[in-house]
Design a protein around this motif. Structure first.
Motif, PDB file in Angstrom:
ATOM      1  N   ASP A  65       0.827  -1.201   0.000  1.00 32.06           N
ATOM      2  CA  ASP A  65       0.000   0.000   0.000  1.00 32.06           C
ATOM      3  C   ASP A  65       0.864   1.255   0.000  1.00 32.06           C
ATOM      4  O   ASP A  65       0.375   2.343  -0.289  1.00 32.06           O
ATOM      5  CB  ASP A  65      -0.926  -0.002   1.222  1.00 32.06           C
ATOM      6  CG  ASP A  65      -1.953  -1.113   1.136  1.00 32.06           C
ATOM      7  OD1 ASP A  65      -2.901  -0.988   0.342  1.00 32.06           O
ATOM      8  OD2 ASP A  65      -1.803  -2.128   1.849  1.00 32.06           O
ATOM      9  N   TRP A  81      -1.468  -3.062   4.441  1.00 34.03           N
ATOM     10  CA  TRP A  81      -2.481  -2.589   5.395  1.00 34.03           C
ATOM     11  C   TRP A  81      -3.737  -3.437   5.240  1.00 34.03           C
ATOM     12  O   TRP A  81      -4.210  -3.667   4.119  1.00 34.03           O
ATOM     13  CB  TRP A  81      -2.773  -1.115   5.109  1.00 34.03           C
ATOM     14  CG  TRP A  81      -3.758  -0.450   6.001  1.00 34.03           C
ATOM     15  CD1 TRP A  81      -3.727  -0.366   7.360  1.00 34.03           C
ATOM     16  CD2 TRP A  81      -4.918   0.279   5.586  1.00 34.03           C
ATOM     17  NE1 TRP A  81      -4.791   0.369   7.833  1.00 34.03           N
ATOM     18  CE2 TRP A  81      -5.538   0.783   6.752  1.00 34.03           C
ATOM     19  CE3 TRP A  81      -5.497   0.573   4.345  1.00 34.03           C
ATOM     20  CZ2 TRP A  81      -6.710   1.537   6.727  1.00 34.03           C
ATOM     21  CZ3 TRP A  81      -6.646   1.335   4.314  1.00 34.03           C
ATOM     22  CH2 TRP A  81      -7.245   1.808   5.487  1.00 34.03           C
ATOM     23  N   ASN A  82      -4.290  -3.897   6.362  1.00 36.30           N
ATOM     24  CA  ASN A  82      -5.479  -4.747   6.307  1.00 36.30           C
ATOM     25  C   ASN A  82      -6.744  -3.998   6.700  1.00 36.30           C
ATOM     26  O   ASN A  82      -7.779  -4.607   6.951  1.00 36.30           O
ATOM     27  CB  ASN A  82      -5.303  -5.977   7.195  1.00 36.30           C
ATOM     28  CG  ASN A  82      -5.151  -5.626   8.671  1.00 36.30           C
ATOM     29  OD1 ASN A  82      -5.411  -4.489   9.078  1.00 36.30           O
ATOM     30  ND2 ASN A  82      -4.728  -6.594   9.471  1.00 36.30           N
ATOM     31  N   GLY A  83      -6.667  -2.671   6.744  1.00 38.03           N
ATOM     32  CA  GLY A  83      -7.811  -1.866   7.137  1.00 38.03           C
ATOM     33  C   GLY A  83      -7.693  -1.328   8.540  1.00 38.03           C
ATOM     34  O   GLY A  83      -8.375  -0.367   8.909  1.00 38.03           O
ATOM     35  N   GLN A  84      -6.802  -1.910   9.329  1.00 34.11           N
ATOM     36  CA  GLN A  84      -6.536  -1.419  10.682  1.00 34.11           C
ATOM     37  C   GLN A  84      -5.046  -1.409  10.958  1.00 34.11           C
ATOM     38  O   GLN A  84      -4.429  -0.361  11.104  1.00 34.11           O
ATOM     39  CB  GLN A  84      -7.250  -2.286  11.730  1.00 34.11           C
ATOM     40  CG  GLN A  84      -8.689  -1.859  12.020  1.00 34.11           C
ATOM     41  CD  GLN A  84      -9.222  -2.578  13.258  1.00 34.11           C
ATOM     42  OE1 GLN A  84      -8.945  -3.750  13.477  1.00 34.11           O
ATOM     43  NE2 GLN A  84      -9.984  -1.863  14.058  1.00 34.11           N
ATOM     44  N   SER A 105      -1.589   1.425  14.762  1.00 33.79           N
ATOM     45  CA  SER A 105      -2.879   1.362  14.069  1.00 33.79           C
ATOM     46  C   SER A 105      -2.927   2.413  12.974  1.00 33.79           C
ATOM     47  O   SER A 105      -2.537   3.564  13.175  1.00 33.79           O
ATOM     48  CB  SER A 105      -4.018   1.591  15.075  1.00 33.79           C
ATOM     49  OG  SER A 105      -5.267   1.585  14.414  1.00 33.79           O
ATOM     50  N   ALA A 107      -5.160   4.349   9.731  1.00 33.70           N
ATOM     51  CA  ALA A 107      -6.554   4.641   9.423  1.00 33.70           C
ATOM     52  C   ALA A 107      -6.780   5.303   8.070  1.00 33.70           C
ATOM     53  O   ALA A 107      -7.891   5.285   7.572  1.00 33.70           O
ATOM     54  CB  ALA A 107      -7.151   5.532  10.515  1.00 33.70           C
ATOM     55  N   ASP A 108      -5.752   5.880   7.447  1.00 33.37           N
ATOM     56  CA  ASP A 108      -5.991   6.696   6.246  1.00 33.37           C
ATOM     57  C   ASP A 108      -4.949   6.382   5.194  1.00 33.37           C
ATOM     58  O   ASP A 108      -3.875   6.975   5.176  1.00 33.37           O
ATOM     59  CB  ASP A 108      -5.959   8.186   6.613  1.00 33.37           C
ATOM     60  CG  ASP A 108      -6.253   9.078   5.415  1.00 33.37           C
ATOM     61  OD1 ASP A 108      -6.649   8.550   4.371  1.00 33.37           O
ATOM     62  OD2 ASP A 108      -6.084  10.300   5.539  1.00 33.37           O
ATOM     63  N   GLU A 109      -5.256   5.443   4.280  1.00 34.49           N
ATOM     64  CA  GLU A 109      -4.258   5.001   3.320  1.00 34.49           C
ATOM     65  C   GLU A 109      -3.877   6.076   2.309  1.00 34.49           C
ATOM     66  O   GLU A 109      -2.834   5.985   1.658  1.00 34.49           O
ATOM     67  CB  GLU A 109      -4.741   3.750   2.597  1.00 34.49           C
ATOM     68  CG  GLU A 109      -5.913   3.965   1.656  1.00 34.49           C
ATOM     69  CD  GLU A 109      -6.263   2.702   0.892  1.00 34.49           C
ATOM     70  OE1 GLU A 109      -5.334   1.997   0.466  1.00 34.49           O
ATOM     71  OE2 GLU A 109      -7.460   2.424   0.732  1.00 34.49           O
TER      72      GLU A 109
END
Length: 372
Positions: A65, A81-84, A105, A107-109
């Motif tokens: 990503d 990144w797996n979304g978290q 953690s 949060a914003d790719e």
């Protein structure tokens, strides 16, 4: 010799003098077969696609990503990144895995940025203005936020660094307050310490560059209706000089000895003394300038021009031009094929020896030989 004979001799010599000014280009054998998305890093080759990298030596592939390459091209880092949660992996250009570790953690790719260093340390931009520093083992060294807290918004923070990573500048290019565009910059002074080195409520930062050894910093600042300015600082933030230019400035580079600085806009290159601002020379171009540098041992400016497509990463209508400031003479040569570029690989003009240079960072390394 009579005046008439001197004029005849000068007339005969002029064509050979002109022919003596030349610039010859060739592709290094190691990069000759590279396609536009294949790059040679060290002695190995890697191919980038939109969200994956393929290591040709080991025939392995890694999705990402975000991706980054160290200044010496010895380390490639990827973020998945797996979304978290995120995972950072460090590779050699051969595809050998050096380490894998979990991140904070995420949060914003859209704002991810990855900056590996030659020593294996990694800097991760995990939010628009949040940064986390990791050591080679994946342990968190420190984290920081460069957020301005402006209610009117700010641009994604950017990073400028020296080749070794001993000087790192984190800056907000644009901060909107009261309808004005301002900016700020901070330098890392210790493992967990940062100091402000620039703040303006009405001038924004277009570009920040750190010298190779990390001792000097140059920043291009701008404000509508005024000249662009190049602010030169030491690594502690002390102001050493300011150079103003009517041009729409884009880039800066220091000479290796730090005595001179090259400044360029879309169509003009200027060379100045770093500390007193004295102009050593300037030249204009009809094509957009991609990068430029000055080599004081040869009194020579080298510039790469062309039309860059950010979408494809391709540079078309490629041309290299050399300007000898001592002789006030120019030589240029077109490169007959498009050049593939990648934003995570630094484009550099390097001096091999007198009259011999190399352009590195594109899919093809171009050897440049001048004759003045």
């Amino acid at each position: 010799m009579t005046p008439k004979m001197f004029k005849i001799l000068l007339f005969l010599l002029l064509p050979s003098m002109a022919l003596g000014q030349s610039l010859n280009l060739s592709v290094t054998e190691q990069t000759a077969d590279n396609n536009r998305s294949t790059f040679t890093l060290g002695n190995s080759k890697v191919t980038f696609s939109s969200q994956s990298i393929r290591f040709l030596d080991s025939e392995t592939e890694q999705n990402y990503d975000a991706v980054g390459v160290s200044s010496d091209n010895s380390i490639i880092s990827t973020l998945t990144w797996n979304g978290q949660e995120g995972e950072i992996t460090l590779f050699t250009p051969k595809g050998e895995k050096l380490n894998t570790f979990s991140t904070v953690s995420l949060a914003d790719e859209t704002s991810f940025g990855l900056y590996p260093f030659n020593n294996g340390n990694t800097l991760l931009r995990d939010k628009i203005a949040n940064f986390t520093f990791y050591d080679p083992f994946g342990e968190i060294v420190t984290s920081m936020s460069s957020s301005s807290q402006s209610t009117e918004g700010e641009a994604i923070s950017e990073v400028a660094r020296s080749a070794t990573g001993n000087t790192i500048v984190i800056y907000n290019p644009k901060i909107k307050r009261n309808g004005e565009l301002g900016s700020k910059a901070q330098v890392r002074t210790g493992d967990k310490e940062f100091e402000d080195i620039f703040f303006s409520s009405d001038r924004y930062l277009k570009n920040v560059t750190v010298s190779k050894d990390g001792s000097l910093i140059a920043a291009i600042t701008a404000k509508n209706g005024t000249d662009d300015r190049v602010l030169i600082l030491d690594k502690y933030g002390n102001e050493l000089n300011t150079i103003s230019a009517e041009e729409d400035l884009r880039g800066i580079s220091f000479t290796d000895d730090l005595e001179n600085i090259t400044i360029y806009s879309g169509g003009r290159v200027m060379v100045h003394n770093t500390l007193n601002g004295e102009s050593l020379g300037a030249t204009s171009f009809s094509s957009p300038i991609i990068t430029a540098d000055y080599f004081p041992k040869d009194n020579l400016i080298l510039a790469l021009t062309g039309n860059h497509s950010e979408r494809s990463g391709t540079l078309n209508s490629v041309e290299l031009r050399a300007i000898n400031l001592r002789q006030r003479s120019i030589a240029s040569q077109q490169f007959r094929s498009p050049l593939g570029l990648n934003e995570v690989i630094e484009l550099r003009l390097i001096r091999n020896s007198g009259n011999s240079y190399i352009l590195k960072g594109g899919n093809k390394n171009i050897l440049i030989r001048t004759n003045f």
